[in-house]
Motif scaffolding. Sequence first.
Motif, PDB file in Angstrom:
ATOM      1  N   TYR A 158     -46.443 100.197 146.941  1.00  0.00           N
ATOM      2  CA  TYR A 158     -45.197  99.596 146.457  1.00  0.00           C
ATOM      3  C   TYR A 158     -43.926 100.152 147.103  1.00  0.00           C
ATOM      4  N   GLY A 159     -44.031 101.271 147.835  1.00  0.00           N
ATOM      5  CA  GLY A 159     -42.840 101.858 148.456  1.00  0.00           C
ATOM      6  C   GLY A 159     -42.225 102.952 147.600  1.00  0.00           C
ATOM      7  N   TRP A 160     -41.184 103.582 148.147  1.00  0.00           N
ATOM      8  CA  TRP A 160     -40.562 104.728 147.507  1.00  0.00           C
ATOM      9  C   TRP A 160     -39.965 104.442 146.127  1.00  0.00           C
ATOM     10  N   PRO A 161     -39.353 103.287 145.888  1.00  0.00           N
ATOM     11  CA  PRO A 161     -38.786 103.067 144.545  1.00  0.00           C
ATOM     12  C   PRO A 161     -39.803 103.255 143.427  1.00  0.00           C
ATOM     13  N   ARG A 162     -41.034 102.787 143.643  1.00  0.00           N
ATOM     14  CA  ARG A 162     -42.070 102.942 142.625  1.00  0.00           C
ATOM     15  C   ARG A 162     -42.630 104.366 142.615  1.00  0.00           C
ATOM     16  N   ALA A 163     -42.704 104.980 143.787  1.00  0.00           N
ATOM     17  CA  ALA A 163     -43.287 106.324 143.865  1.00  0.00           C
ATOM     18  C   ALA A 163     -42.450 107.364 143.130  1.00  0.00           C
ATOM     19  N   ILE A 164     -41.126 107.197 143.125  1.00  0.00           N
ATOM     20  CA  ILE A 164     -40.283 108.194 142.455  1.00  0.00           C
ATOM     21  C   ILE A 164     -39.982 107.829 141.011  1.00  0.00           C
ATOM     22  N   GLU A 165     -40.489 106.673 140.579  1.00  0.00           N
ATOM     23  CA  GLU A 165     -40.240 106.255 139.199  1.00  0.00           C
ATOM     24  C   GLU A 165     -40.799 107.290 138.226  1.00  0.00           C
ATOM     25  N   ARG A 166     -39.962 107.722 137.305  1.00  0.00           N
ATOM     26  CA  ARG A 166     -40.342 108.697 136.279  1.00  0.00           C
ATOM     27  C   ARG A 166     -40.793 110.032 136.854  1.00  0.00           C
ATOM     28  N   MET A 167     -40.332 110.382 138.043  1.00  0.00           N
ATOM     29  CA  MET A 167     -40.597 111.727 138.533  1.00  0.00           C
ATOM     30  C   MET A 167     -39.985 112.750 137.588  1.00  0.00           C
ATOM     31  N   SER A 168     -38.791 112.458 137.112  1.00  0.00           N
ATOM     32  CA  SER A 168     -38.135 113.302 136.135  1.00  0.00           C
ATOM     33  C   SER A 168     -37.391 112.401 135.161  1.00  0.00           C
ATOM     34  N   ARG A 169     -36.767 113.003 134.171  1.00  0.00           N
ATOM     35  CA  ARG A 169     -36.033 112.223 133.182  1.00  0.00           C
ATOM     36  C   ARG A 169     -34.815 111.543 133.795  1.00  0.00           C
ATOM     37  N   ARG A 170     -34.350 112.040 134.936  1.00  0.00           N
ATOM     38  CA  ARG A 170     -33.105 111.527 135.515  1.00  0.00           C
ATOM     39  C   ARG A 170     -33.302 110.761 136.811  1.00  0.00           C
ATOM     40  N   SER A 171     -34.415 110.943 137.486  1.00  0.00           N
ATOM     41  CA  SER A 171     -34.582 110.356 138.813  1.00  0.00           C
ATOM     42  C   SER A 171     -34.755 108.848 138.722  1.00  0.00           C
TER      43      SER A 171
END
Length: 327
Positions: free
Chosen positions: A176-189
């Motif tokens: 899915y690309g980076w937008p999905r990969a970083i989803e919910r990495m942290s509470r703020r990301s």
Amino acid sequence: MEAKAMALLRLSAMALSRSRFALSPLAETLGSLLALSRPCEDPWLADWHARHRAAFAARLEGDPFAAGLSRLLSSTKWLPDHVVIPPRDGMRTVLADELTEVAAAEDDHVAAQLTVSVEHSWREHDMTWLSGNGFAARTAELLNAVWHAHVLPDWPRRKALLERDVTYRAGLLAAYGWPRAIERMSRRSAWVGVDAIRFSDREAPDRVVSDEGMFFVPISASRGSWLCEAPPDRHAMVYPARGRAEPPREPVDCALDRLIGENRATILRQLEEPATSSELAAQLGLSLGTVGGHLAVLRDAQLITGERIGRRVVYRRTGTGDALTGA
């Protein structure tokens, strides 16, 4: 009312193409120090915290510098840059190299950074412990002690959990690309617009990531996240891994355990998230051969499937496996 500016990382297309995941024993050690310096409010860390808290407190009693630094780091929103250093070697980063970089900071720079940390702390601090010299070397000594006493004994299990998180997010990235990969990495990301990552909800100027890209670094010992910067071209974002590195609980007796055996049932439940055989072995405290045998049976029964990604085989549950576990 004027909207508050968010803290953003700006990445070019080249920077995104070169960004990747990494492990950092230094970040894991810092997260452990922060956790042991506070009362435990995280149920996932309760057992580990109870086992190690007394020894950690005893270590601080004889070292005013270590005690003062731990108190400050665990109560500030500004971690000094000599302890939040981006890793250099991706998944092969070793602590000795990171601590060499920690110890290289000049005393004036460390003192200035700690002053900023005090300004962003929610506690009062008597800074008389910041005396003498060699602040960075003494910081590296404390982190090295925390690593050997409180992290290293459980590092194989933690490392397996971190690698499993990377496997999971790398799969999202590929699909899915980076937008999905970083989803919910942290509470703020979050992904913002077409070229930016929000890493904090505090007002701050944008950071521009160089074309060398950046690292994303999971840790298991903390729910916190932080940005690592080493100008001009090194950035990393540390984030809490999915799950925790605590030893597995005793299996709960149920029909699935009686049907296929406790170990196979546990492995099948664990594969709610994809994992390799070595990751499962380290996390469950079983031998690689034992896990491999159970995986072969589960695969023959069409409860799981294996997919080769590079040199690794990643296992995941099939629809039948999901149904059997009640997912």
